[in-house]
Scaffold this active site. Structure first.
Site, PDB file in Angstrom:
ATOM      1  N   GLU A 102       0.915  -1.071  -0.019  1.00  0.00           N
ATOM      2  CA  GLU A 102       0.004   0.136   0.148  1.00  0.00           C
ATOM      3  C   GLU A 102       0.754   1.360  -0.083  1.00  0.00           C
ATOM      4  O   GLU A 102       1.751   1.445   1.020  1.00  0.00           O
ATOM      5  CB  GLU A 102      -0.903  -0.048   1.109  1.00  0.00           C
ATOM      6  CG  GLU A 102      -1.744  -1.289   1.166  1.00  0.00           C
ATOM      7  CD  GLU A 102      -2.267  -1.523   2.715  1.00  0.00           C
ATOM      8  OE1 GLU A 102      -2.242  -0.670   3.563  1.00  0.00           O
ATOM      9  OE2 GLU A 102      -2.993  -2.850   2.878  1.00  0.00           O
ATOM     10  N   GLN A 149       1.988  -1.672   5.496  1.00  0.00           N
ATOM     11  CA  GLN A 149       2.467  -0.312   5.647  1.00  0.00           C
ATOM     12  C   GLN A 149       2.759  -0.021   7.220  1.00  0.00           C
ATOM     13  O   GLN A 149       3.738   0.442   7.693  1.00  0.00           O
ATOM     14  CB  GLN A 149       1.120   0.504   5.474  1.00  0.00           C
ATOM     15  CG  GLN A 149       1.460   2.104   5.388  1.00  0.00           C
ATOM     16  CD  GLN A 149       0.467   2.699   4.756  1.00  0.00           C
ATOM     17  OE1 GLN A 149      -0.556   3.164   5.497  1.00  0.00           O
ATOM     18  NE2 GLN A 149       0.405   2.864   3.436  1.00  0.00           N
ATOM     19  N   ASP A 208       0.899  -2.636  12.918  1.00  0.00           N
ATOM     20  CA  ASP A 208      -0.258  -2.782  13.425  1.00  0.00           C
ATOM     21  C   ASP A 208      -1.314  -3.632  12.510  1.00  0.00           C
ATOM     22  O   ASP A 208      -2.250  -4.395  12.759  1.00  0.00           O
ATOM     23  CB  ASP A 208      -1.038  -1.500  13.722  1.00  0.00           C
ATOM     24  CG  ASP A 208      -0.165  -0.734  14.657  1.00  0.00           C
ATOM     25  OD1 ASP A 208      -0.267  -0.692  15.694  1.00  0.00           O
ATOM     26  OD2 ASP A 208       0.682  -0.112  13.961  1.00  0.00           O
ATOM     27  N   TYR A 209      -0.925  -3.482  11.244  1.00  0.00           N
ATOM     28  CA  TYR A 209      -2.009  -4.239  10.151  1.00  0.00           C
ATOM     29  C   TYR A 209      -1.437  -5.500   9.975  1.00  0.00           C
ATOM     30  O   TYR A 209      -2.285  -6.079   9.021  1.00  0.00           O
ATOM     31  CB  TYR A 209      -1.912  -3.255   8.819  1.00  0.00           C
ATOM     32  CG  TYR A 209      -2.188  -1.671   9.220  1.00  0.00           C
ATOM     33  CD1 TYR A 209      -3.046  -1.293  10.292  1.00  0.00           C
ATOM     34  CD2 TYR A 209      -1.932  -0.703   8.438  1.00  0.00           C
ATOM     35  CE1 TYR A 209      -3.411  -0.114  10.552  1.00  0.00           C
ATOM     36  CE2 TYR A 209      -2.352   0.694   8.597  1.00  0.00           C
ATOM     37  CZ  TYR A 209      -3.045   0.924   9.602  1.00  0.00           C
ATOM     38  OH  TYR A 209      -3.424   2.165   9.956  1.00  0.00           O
ATOM     39  N   ILE A 210      -0.342  -6.194  10.329  1.00  0.00           N
ATOM     40  CA  ILE A 210      -0.108  -7.315  10.050  1.00  0.00           C
ATOM     41  C   ILE A 210      -1.068  -8.385  10.396  1.00  0.00           C
ATOM     42  O   ILE A 210      -1.080  -9.729  10.045  1.00  0.00           O
ATOM     43  CB  ILE A 210       1.567  -7.481  10.535  1.00  0.00           C
ATOM     44  CG1 ILE A 210       2.058  -8.560   9.634  1.00  0.00           C
ATOM     45  CG2 ILE A 210       1.404  -8.015  12.039  1.00  0.00           C
ATOM     46  CD1 ILE A 210       3.636  -8.649   9.836  1.00  0.00           C
ATOM     47  N   HIS A 234      -0.835   3.186  15.283  1.00  0.00           N
ATOM     48  CA  HIS A 234       0.449   3.305  14.772  1.00  0.00           C
ATOM     49  C   HIS A 234       1.611   3.359  15.704  1.00  0.00           C
ATOM     50  O   HIS A 234       2.746   4.033  15.631  1.00  0.00           O
ATOM     51  CB  HIS A 234       0.276   4.809  14.047  1.00  0.00           C
ATOM     52  CG  HIS A 234      -0.647   4.928  13.029  1.00  0.00           C
ATOM     53  ND1 HIS A 234      -2.118   4.934  13.276  1.00  0.00           N
ATOM     54  CD2 HIS A 234      -0.437   4.695  11.686  1.00  0.00           C
ATOM     55  CE1 HIS A 234      -2.733   5.026  12.353  1.00  0.00           C
ATOM     56  NE2 HIS A 234      -1.684   4.879  11.108  1.00  0.00           N
TER      57      HIS A 234
END
Length: 802
Positions: free
Chosen positions: A493, A546, A549-551, A591
């Site tokens: 992203e 990105q 946290d989004y993993i 974040h």
């Protein structure tokens, strides 16, 4: 059913031979399913899930599947594997019995239950085979729809090989002509991974043929509870391509209609292969003659009318009827074929069982002889005799049966000394030594290209080296990577056009093109899937998530698929994917990711690397590109604008994996940390010097694997005190590090004080400077914690602080 368009150019006799050969495979596969269920119910196998009811469409799929193509499927594709010549009947039963010999059970060497299939991409030395000259299947996983993300990458590799110039395609591709074939049950299309992959495939326009085997049920749950309109192809109509819009070609076919199945699969394969357009085949009106699996009976949830309908629509029966109606064969001929195949399958099953049991029986004979001798030498011979009888009377023992009784017998000899006791102990040791590896090898690469074998190359600097933002070091190192490795590519992203959110890839898309530095949609699971699939096909992908946290969106794919690829194939496939992400301290709950404890426990099989600087991170990327293992690199979110000296050997410098670095020598206490927190620890250690406290500071650098040289224990042997500082939650990475140091490195023997951990609070970090200060360890927290240790040691020199 009339003729078969795909077979029009052959004589009727050849046509008959082809059809009869297919029918034999279908009968053979069905008989394996029937006998396999019986083996589970009699206790020889633990669990069975079979491909009965799906035989005929899989035959059609096999006809369109070409060498160089890839399969990413689910656990009912045994007929397909038999049809392409990659699964014999004996191998089928070897898998059911969990034979740990990879030559006998090439699908996983007993590490997965039956029904999970793979082909070997690597030779015995871990080198790539020529994948263009063989049929290829990626290693199956049980989690429903888990095969979907990987499918996307397998197909995208063909697009890369076709459209990127100067890429090394030898052994991997012929002009990108390979198709990736996916299979899934209709109920599993309810999973988010299915829809995420379908959407991404339509956007990317990659050569996928996606097969949905539709038998109307997901275990006991009917399609009306699974799918809107009870029809997956109906609700996916919006994906159908037209003259103005790209999308999918969507085809429907009945799963018992042999002639139309062959025609449909030929059409689908041609579209995907020639046009690089994804195709969805909805295979309808399939059945499950034995229900979902051996764990239950479908008579419990299917009506008598449904069961009768399934008997009449059985695909093997319908093909048989068509063959007789078409004059291809007679009932008498087919009866004889079926009789011969049943006998062959029974014989193969018997051979597979005997092959599995033979080495265990050999071990049993040895153990009985040792125990018999031990009985007369031990004061507890009467008890050992009972254990010996336990072993001797079991006709078909497991290794567990043998070892359990042997170890219990050894207990009865505590305090005794005899040659017979020694023989028993040696027998137990030998069985463990030879058997444990059958189950525990190949979590990571065991070749010379293991990541841990890549030697360090330290950064070097010109005399007047410029201080630059850390992102510049990353950017220029990536530039060197893409120049030196034509097979390397990065995607994620905001990765392409703007060069990632922190500008670590600034300008590289313009230089290397949209295929090698690419933007993706917001879809973390399939970003990882792209990477897995392309890595399986010899490319060197860098998948960017990105923020750490989004993993979590992709952790299932990382844990179930990527982390186990090398293990569940016993070293016969590898996916050296690099996952690039950023985490640690920044702002707020979403974040400031430092959830290392979760990743550590869910991603064994993947290297987890936590560099403190961008120079260290650049070195990790260079190391990983020369190794075999997948990895996650967590860059420091707050480090991109920090100044670092510009190395003059970017592209060549290498940070070693599994090696810690001592960045400050000291004698009073060993402080262990990593990432962004390490910088705070280092600064605090300098401040402690003003009070006469000389701390040694060690940067972990690599959490998986951890301190292979045991350098931390050497430090503790000198300082006799230990503190671990980490911004994960309590009991997270700090607990893992402590366990490694105390239990594996045996550091407890050198400690004069209780080891301490300083972590973040149990909640996610709150927003803002104050949120960070009160959520994660601060410099003052660390200073006071170290001082408290010294106060406990020597309150005279270090009076109580507060």
């Amino acid at each position: 059913m009339q003729g078969i368009p795909g077979l029009k150019n052959i004589s009727f006799e050849d046509f008959k031979t082809e059809v009869i050969s297919d029918y034999k495979i279908a009968v053979r596969s069905r008989e394996c399913s029937l006998l396999g269920r019986r083996e589970v119910l009699t206790g020889k196998a633990k669990f069975g899930i079979f491909g009965d009811g799906k035989e005929i469409p899989q035959l059609a799929m096999a006809k369109a599947f070409k060498k160089g193509d890839w399969r990413s499927g689910y656990y009912r594709d045994q007929t397909f594997m038999m049809a392409i010549g990659e699964l014999t009947v004996e191998q089928f039963f070897a898998g059911l019995y969990a034979n740990t010999d990879i030559k006998q059970e090439p699908m996983s060497a007993g590490r997965q239950m039956g029904g999970h299939f793979v082909t070997h991409s690597l030779d015995d030395n871990g080198n790539w085979k020529d994948l263009t000259k063989q049929y290829n299947s990626s290693a199956d996983i049980s989690c429903t729809a888990g095969q979907m993300p990987r499918l996307l990458g397998l197909a995208q590799a063909s697009k890369i090989f076709r459209e990127v110039e100067n890429i090394k395609s030898s052994n991997f591709s012929v002009n990108g002509n390979e198709v990736a074939w996916g299979t899934i049950g209709n109920a599993s299309t309810s999973e988010g991974l299915f829809f995420e992959t379908i959407n991404a495939a339509g956007v990317l326009q990659v050569p996928i043929v996606m097969n949905v085997w539709d038998d109307e049920y997901g275990i006991s749950v009917h399609a009306k509870h699974q799918t809107t309109k009870e029809n997956i192809s109906e609700i996916l109509k919006g994906f159908q391509r037209d003259s103005e819009n790209k999308g999918f070609e969507i085809l429907r076919v009945k799963g018992w209609d042999y002639a139309n199945l062959v025609e449909t699969y030929q059409e689908a394969g041609d579209i995907a292969r020639n046009e690089h357009v994804p195709v969805l085949i909805h295979v309808m009106e399939l059945t499950q003659p034995q229900g979902h699996s051996t764990s239950g009976s479908h008579e419990r949830y299917k009506s008598s009318e449904r069961l009768e309908w399934e008997r009449q629509r059985d695909c093997n029966l319908k093909m048989r009827e068509w063959m007789i109606e078409s004059g291809i064969s007679t009932n008498e001929e087919l009866v004889e074929i079926e009789r011969i195949i049943k006998r062959e399958v029974r014989e193969a099953k018997k051979n597979a069982w005997n092959t599995f049991l033979r080495p265990i029986l050999k071990d049993k004979t040895e153990l009985v002889a040792i125990l018999t001798q031990l009985i007369g030498k031990s004061a507890n011979g009467v008890f050992i005799s009972k254990l010996k009888d336990n072993v001797a009377t079991v006709d078909e023992p497991t290794r567990k049966d043998l070892l359990s009784n042997a170890r219990k017998a050894l207990r009865y000899t505590i305090g005794e000394t005899s040659n017979e006791k020694q023989k028993l102990a040696q027998w137990i040791d030998r069985i463990f030594e030879t058997t444990q590896l059958r189950f525990s090898s190949h979590l990571y690469s065991e070749t010379g290209h293991s990541n841990t074998r890549i030697k360090e190359v330290k950064p070097t600097f010109n005399e007047n080296a410029q201080l630059v933002d850390g992102r510049i070091i990353l950017r220029d190192n990536f530039d060197a990577i893409f120049s030196n490795y034509p097979e390397a590519l990065v995607f994620g992203e905001d990765t392409g056009t703007i060069g990632d959110v922190n500008q670590g890839l600034e300008g590289l898309q313009a230089k290397y093109g949209e295929h090698r530095v690419a933007d993706t949609g917001i879809r973390e699971a399939t970003i990882i899937g792209q990477g897995i699939g392309m890595a399986l096909r010899g490319l060197r992908p860098i998948a960017e998530i990105q923020y750490l946290d989004y993993i979590l969106y992709a952790i299932q794919t990382i844990s179930d698929d990527l982390a186990t690829t090398h293990y569940r194939t016993k070293g016969k496939q590898k996916a050296p994917l690099i996952i690039r992400t950023r985490g640690h301290r920044l702002e707020g709950i979403w974040h400031s990711g430092s959830q290392m404890g979760g990743i550590l426990n869910l991603a064994r099989g993947v290297n987890l690397l936590v560099p403190r600087s961008m120079t260290k991170a650049a070195g990790f990327y260079n190391t990983l590109l020369q190794g075999d293992d997948p990895a996650i690199v967590v860059e420091c979110l707050n480090g991109y604008r920090l100044k670092e000296k510009m190395p003059n050997n970017l592209g060549d410098l290498k940070t070693p994996i599994g090696v810690v670095e001592t960045i400050k020598q000291g004698n009073d206490i060993t402080l262990v940390s990593y990432g962004s927190t390490l910088r705070i620890v280092y600064q605090t250690a300098k401040e402690l010097l003003s009070l006469g406290i000389d701390a040694e500071v060690i940067d972990v650098q690599s959490l998986l694997p951890f301190d292979l040289n045991h350098d931390i224990v050497k430090s503790i042997e000198k300082t006799n005190r230990l503190m671990i500082i980490d911004e994960d939650v309590p009991g997270g990475a700090s607990a893992y590090i402590l366990d490694e140091i105390l239990n594996k490195q045996k550091a407890f023997q050198y400690l004069d004080s209780e080891p301490k951990t300083i972590t973040a609070k149990a909640h996610r970090p709150a927003y803002g400077d104050d949120g960070d200060y009160f959520s994660k360890p601060s410099a003052e927290d660390i200073f006071e914690a170290v001082y408290e240790v010294m106060y406990e040691l020597n309150p005279t020199d270090f009076p109580k602080l507060r």
